[in-house]
Design an enzyme around this catalytic site. Structure first.
Site, short mmCIF file in Angstrom:
data_model
loop_
_atom_site.label_atom_id
_atom_site.label_comp_id
_atom_site.label_asym_id
_atom_site.label_seq_id
_atom_site.Cartn_x
_atom_site.Cartn_y
_atom_site.Cartn_z
CG ASP A 74 -2.04 -0.96 1.19
OD1 ASP A 74 -2.24 -1.80 0.21
OD2 ASP A 74 -2.94 -0.93 2.18
CG HIS A 220 2.54 0.01 4.30
ND1 HIS A 220 2.00 -0.89 5.40
CD2 HIS A 220 1.24 0.67 4.04
CE1 HIS A 220 0.73 -0.88 5.84
NE2 HIS A 220 -0.05 0.09 4.98
ZN LIG Z 1 -2.82 3.29 3.11
#
Ligand SMILES: [Zn+2]
Length: 267
Positions: A74, A220
């Site tokens: 993400d 991430h």
């Molecule tokens: Zn996010």
């Protein structure tokens, strides 16, 4: 099935019953308090627990009994860490899904193209990832997502249809927008906690421990520790007998309202 609609119907029927009892001079008014508290708890839980599918049906695991997992990243692309992550994935021939923030994609189109050219799937994660995204009105939310969609679509030449809500938070407004835009909402079943972890080894241990058939791993590509953790996760998963499913192995059909998309998650 417990969702926003069924919970709301149940709440209003029960509240109406209580009001009916009150009309018969029975001291039933106090029942409204626990009933309303329970309803509000459900609304909040449904909002923060994406896999409950309370407001929007969300896919949180691959439909398989095999030892396969899927990596998702993400918030990128990020010029500092995304290249290293792409290099590791390429070296191990692992495909992943990147849920991009539109304004980051706008700033780093070459990285987005590299993701697409390497066979990774690209999903949306809003344009601005605003802290108040979930308080946006319907029109503003729709504009934000369409803006992100236009940017990534233009760079890759494919209309993105996978969507992960910012912070994984859902609500009735987002549900309407997602339905209208025809997105498929993807959650996760294993959190790496790479945004708060300080030790790559511990992050990897946590992920390996949480692996299960069809696991969808949340990471991430915007944090320094993620490339090191990723190397360990790929090695540890293989040791545990797991392989990584490419997005195109995830045989979920795009939503019917999305026209002209591939049958599999190749976009
Ligand atoms: Zn996010």
């Amino acid at each position: 099935m417990l969702n926003y609609r069924s919970a709301s119907i149940a709440y209003f029927i029960l509240a109406a019953l209580v009001l009916l009892l009150m009309a018969c001079w029975l001291k039933a008014g106090w029942l409204l308090v626990p009933l309303t508290i329970l309803y509000v708890i459900l609304l909040v839980l449904g909002s923060v627990k994406i896999c409950m599918g309370f407001y929007i049906p969300a896919h949180c695991k691959i439909d398989t009994l095999e030892n396969k997992a899927l990596l998702t990243f993400d918030d990128g692309p990020d010029e500092r860490f995304t290249p290293a992550i792409l290099e590791i994935l390429d070296r191990h021939q692992v495909k992943a899904i990147f849920f991009l923030i539109g304004r980051h994609a706008e700033n780093h189109p070459a990285l987005v193209r590299q993701m697409a050219d390497s066979g990774h799937a690209i999903g949306l994660h809003s344009y601005g990832h605003a802290f108040w995204f979930d308080l946006y009105g319907r029109k503003k939310m729709e504009r934000d997502l369409q803006h992100a969609e236009g940017i990534t679509g233009e760079i890759t030449g494919k209309k993105p249809f996978l969507f992960r809500p910012p912070y994984g938070v859902t609500n009735p407004v987002l549900a309407k927008v997602v339905k209208k835009l025809g997105y498929k909402v993807i959650g996760w079943s294993v959190r790496s906690l790479d945004t708060i972890g300080k030790d790559a080894e511990k992050i990897a241990e946590r992920v390996i421990l949480g692996l299960h058939p069809g696991a969808v791993i949340l990471m991430h590509d915007t944090v320094e520790i993620t490339p090191a953790a990723l190397e360990r996760i790929i090695a540890g998963a293989k040791e545990k007998g797991y392989s990584f499913a490419g997005p195109d192995e995830w045989l979920l059909e795009p939503t019917a309202s999305v026209v002209g998309l591939p049958d599999k998650l190749t976009g």
